[in-house]
Design an enzyme around this catalytic site. Structure first.
Site, short mmCIF file in Angstrom:
data_model
loop_
_atom_site.label_atom_id
_atom_site.label_comp_id
_atom_site.label_asym_id
_atom_site.label_seq_id
_atom_site.Cartn_x
_atom_site.Cartn_y
_atom_site.Cartn_z
N GLU A 99 0.79 -1.23 0.00
CA GLU A 99 0.00 0.00 0.00
C GLU A 99 0.83 1.29 0.00
OE1 GLU A 99 -3.41 0.31 -0.12
OE2 GLU A 99 -3.47 -1.86 -0.48
N SER A 472 22.32 -47.44 17.53
CA SER A 472 23.69 -47.31 17.00
C SER A 472 24.16 -45.87 16.87
CB SER A 472 23.76 -47.99 15.63
OG SER A 472 23.63 -49.39 15.77
#
Length: 826
Positions: A99, A472
């Protein structure tokens, strides 16, 4: 020349004099009129300014992301008028970009805009009338309700705008505007609009929601997404996307972020009552912290402002990755008929969620009316769709028996047109859960955190509260400690049948012939015999290969060689604080730890051994007056690990990501490293991975320690989520290679023998970094290759090797009695 002078000094001179007098008279009248008008308008302006003199600030507590966007609020009461501080930054930027791009610089009027408007008016001979109003002028017009397009109105707005700019700051003017402007649907002000369109307070607006509201300002009735005209919904989305593009052009938004937001559907409050917040698990952690430190009353009514470390772009990517990934995992677990609703009247029953505008990816329950020709007739409100059998394929065979007439299973919208579903696919809410945490390894700032599939379903934060076996992923600490103790990635480690006997349960008995046996001290105890995932043995392999392919037996043997206390000490330096039982199974991740501390541990590795701070999410807390109550920051400054050993570990973890159990991450085409993790019975699946700038951990499992599904390892269920997140996050960071510390020596290694690569090398060559003086001295030759080959061939059939875990208890077996001795007790 004389006659000419005479002619100019007679009638012409009189005409010029009269014209000049007339001009002066008009100018005098104009000046007087202007003076009078200015006086009148000044008084009007003074009364106009009085309208905004008193404002009661809200006292909500806001939770902000690192860019200042609100991701959560705590309050007992939401008022309509809100102060500038509660207006989303994304809305302010969207409004200015669309705007009034010069809002922060001009003094109430835009001369460039006026010139442009005037030129367009003249060049079109009055046919094209374009406004040149600044936000300040729009505010005046809104408050005074004067919208007629007349020149005198424009002049009044200019005078008032100048007056207003002198009386108020830019932030105050923006505050007035956001609270006064009309957004359609009878809603004035951004707070009322946010509640009406999105069912939330203005500070909670997402960037794409702010863009939609900023777009409404131009024509709130036409762009109203609730407008029943199907074209209005499309126009609203088009307008919103136009605002996003403008934000990119004005530098308020990155193009990549805008592209992500442009693809998002419009989700409105009436249609999506349970729209989830951007970072609900983070906001909940903030709430618990603030309640404990400042008290409930101060949090709900004291107007605190909490700035967090969250990157909303990363967070959104994390949300999508976790939800999408968990749905895929849950489908592998099978279709659950018990989750299906059934209705008694399939033709007339109305279900919740049917009155909405549907977009791709939305979930909705559909009522099965029957099956015909392998297709299901599904009703959603007044809509009936024929859903083909392949849309049910993932649920297995005979699905028509599981979903007879009257069943109302969950579907996912695969395609839609103007808010109406066109194609569906069978869906279900997953039982499987997951968590993700992404941090900046150098600062410890949590940039994204997901604690579960759905915060509304379960507020339990699995990223910080769940203690799960890490599988792991623990091997990184085992091999990191081994490198510190002198091993290299080229060192050979034996992958052979091995049993470990705990001195607390077994005793060593030495036979007269010098051999040893191991006898249990307790009934029923068994030695620990680790098994590889594939139940095989490879014989002698390099540490690089053992970690790349996550071999279990070599990891436990390396733990034993290095010393369990050394490995625990290494993990502690990385940042792990939870309990780590000193047993052989520790190498395979038997310890129960949180995702949060595992992320910190890997962050320390990613930093080259500089200890990463404890991951945190609150950077600053201020009161309603802006006074800083507390601030937090972090920096990895303490070198707790040897940089050269750490780089050797990173190289091995890059091998995991490039060609090992995490090889899927190759699709990122980015320098990354990481480690998969899977526990016994496939109850927990992990992936811990990192670049130089991001460390991200993902856990997947059920809240109860049950099998996810057979074969559900870290690579299958956690890694895809990690990859989807990193695809979005990595491009927002610099692309960097992991840098080797100074002084390291490089060598090409035969991956098969661990020796220097030569012409005899037939396997792929590894280019590895070594600490000074640790490069293998000999080259790989036919004899070395043959020895390794023979050892590997017999690895699976060789006798089990027994190892004592801990200090053995030596007990001498009684010698046979010599009956010829004079003293039988001798």
């Amino acid at each position: 020349m004389a006659p000419l002078l005479v002619s100019l000094t007679s009638p012409t001179r009189r005409w010029l004099r009269r014209a000049l007098l007339a001009f002066l008279a008009i100018a005098a009248v104009g000046a007087a009129t202007l003076a009078v008008s200015w006086s009148v308008l000044s008084r009007d302006a003074d009364s106009f300014l009085t309208l905004f003199a008193l404002r009661v600030p809200k006292t909500i507590t806001k939770v902000l992301d690192q860019s200042g966007n609100v991701i959560g609020i705590f309050a007992e009461e939401h008022r309509v008028v809100i102060p500038y501080g509660d207006i989303p930054k994304s809305f302010v930027n969207a409004l200015v970009a669309t705007e009034d791009t010069e809002f922060w610089e001009h003094s109430g009027i835009s001369f460039r805009g006026i010139a442009r408007s005037g030129w367009n008016f003249v060049s079109s001979f009055g046919r094209r009338r374009e406004g040149a109003s600044t936000l300040t002028m729009q505010l005046i017009r809104t408050v005074t309700a004067k919208r007629q397009k007349r020149l005198d109105r424009k002049l009044k707005e200019i005078i008032l705008a100048r007056k207003l700019e002198k009386a108020y700051s830019k932030k105050q003017i923006m505050e007035m505007y956001a609270n006064e402007v009309y957004f359609g649907g009878g809603r004035y002000g951004i707070e009322a609009a946010a509640e009406f369109y999105f069912g939330k307070s203005a500070p909670q607006l997402l960037p794409e929601e702010s863009a939609l509201l900023a777009g409404l300002v131009q024509n709130p009735n036409w762009y109203n997404p609730y407008n029943p005209d199907p074209k209005a919904r499309a126009a609203a989305k088009s307008r919103r996307n136009h605002v996003l593009v403008r934000m990119v052009k004005e530098g308020y938004l990155k193009a990549q972020e805008a592209n992500l937001l442009i693809d998002k559907p419009i989700r409105l409050a009436r249609e999506n009552a349970h729209e989830e917040a951007v970072a609900p698990y983070v906001v909940e952690e903030v709430r618990k912290y603030l309640y404990e430190k400042y008290g409930r009353e101060q949090v709900l009514n004291g107007g605190l402002e909490v700035t967090t470390t969250v990157d909303s772009f990363w967070q959104e990517a994390a949300n999508v990755a976790v939800r999408t990934g968990l749905k895929v995992v849950d489908r592998r677990r099978g279709f659950r008929k018990e989750a299906v609703q059934f209705v008694t009247d399939p033709e007339t029953t109305q279900l919740n969620g049917w009155k909405r505008y549907f977009e791709i990816g939305d979930s909705v329950r559909g009522v099965i009316l029957g099956w015909k020709g392998g297709k299901a007739q599904v009703r959603i409100g007044q809509l009936q769709l024929n859903v083909p059998g392949n849309a049910f394929a993932w649920a297995g065979r005979d699905i028509h028996k599981l979903l007879p007439r009257g069943a109302a299973p969950l579907f996912i919208v695969k395609s839609a047109e103007d808010g109406t579903p066109k194609t569906l696919e069978l869906d279900q809410d997953p039982q499987v859960e997951g968590a993700l945490m992404a941090v900046d390894p150098k600062s410890g700032e949590i940039r994204a955190m997901v604690g579960g599939y759905d915060f509304n379903r379960s507020k339990f934060n699995r990223a910080t509260q769940a203690f799960r076996q890490v599988g792991s992923t623990m091997k990184a600490y085992v091999y990191g400690a081994a490198f510190t103790a002198g091993k290299t990635p080229a060192s050979l480690v034996q992958d052979v049948p091995t049993r470990f006997l705990d001195t607390g349960n077994f005793v060593t008995v030495t036979q007269p012939d010098g051999t040893s046996e191991y006898k249990p001290l307790k009934q029923g105890v068994k030695p620990y015999e680790p098994r590889n995932y594939e139940r095989d043995f490879w014989g002698p392999i390099t540490v690089w290969e053992a970690l790349r392919d996550s071999r279990n037996v070599p990891a436990v043997r390396t733990l034993d060689d290095t010393g369990v206390l050394s490995v625990i000490d290494y993990a502690r330096k990385c940042g792990l604080t939870g309990s780590i039982p000193p047993y052989p199974s520790m190498a395979l991740g038997s310890a129960d730890l949180t995702l949060r501390e595992m992320v910190r541990g890997y962050a320390t590795i990613a930093n080259g051994g500089l200890q990463s701070p404890v991951p945190f999410f609150i950077k600053k807390v201020t009161d309603r007056n802006g006074r800083v109550l507390e601030s937090h920051g972090g920096a990895a400054t303490e070198q707790v690990l040897d940089p050269q050993s750490t780089y050797q570990l990173i190289q091995c973890l890059q091998g995991v990501a490039n060609s090992g159990t995490g090889a899927k991450s190759n699709e990122l085409e980015w320098p990354v490293a990481g480690k998969t993790g899977t526990t016994d019975e496939h109850t927990d699946a992990w992936f811990m991975g990192f670049s130089t700038r991001i460390v991200c951990g993902v856990w997947v499992g059920l809240d109860e320690k049950k099998t996810i599904y057979r074969g559900a390892d870290g690579a299958k269920v956690a890694l895809p989520i990690w990859i989807d997140f990193m695809k979005a996050a990595l491009p927002t960071t610099p692309r960097e290679e992991f840098q080797a510390p100074e002084g390291m020596e490089w060598a090409d290694i035969d991956r098969y023998t661990g020796l220097l690569a030569t012409g005899a090398t037939t396997d792929k060559v590894l280019h590895l970094a070594f600490k000074p003086g640790t490069v293998p001295r000999s080259g790989s030759d036919a004899e070395a290759i043959q020895k390794v080959r023979e050892a590997r061939d017999k690895a699976h059939t060789q006798p089990v090797e027994s190892r004592i875990w801990g200090r053995p208890q030596q007990i001498e077996e009684p010698k046979p009695v010599d009956l010829n001795a004079s003293d039988p007790n001798a």
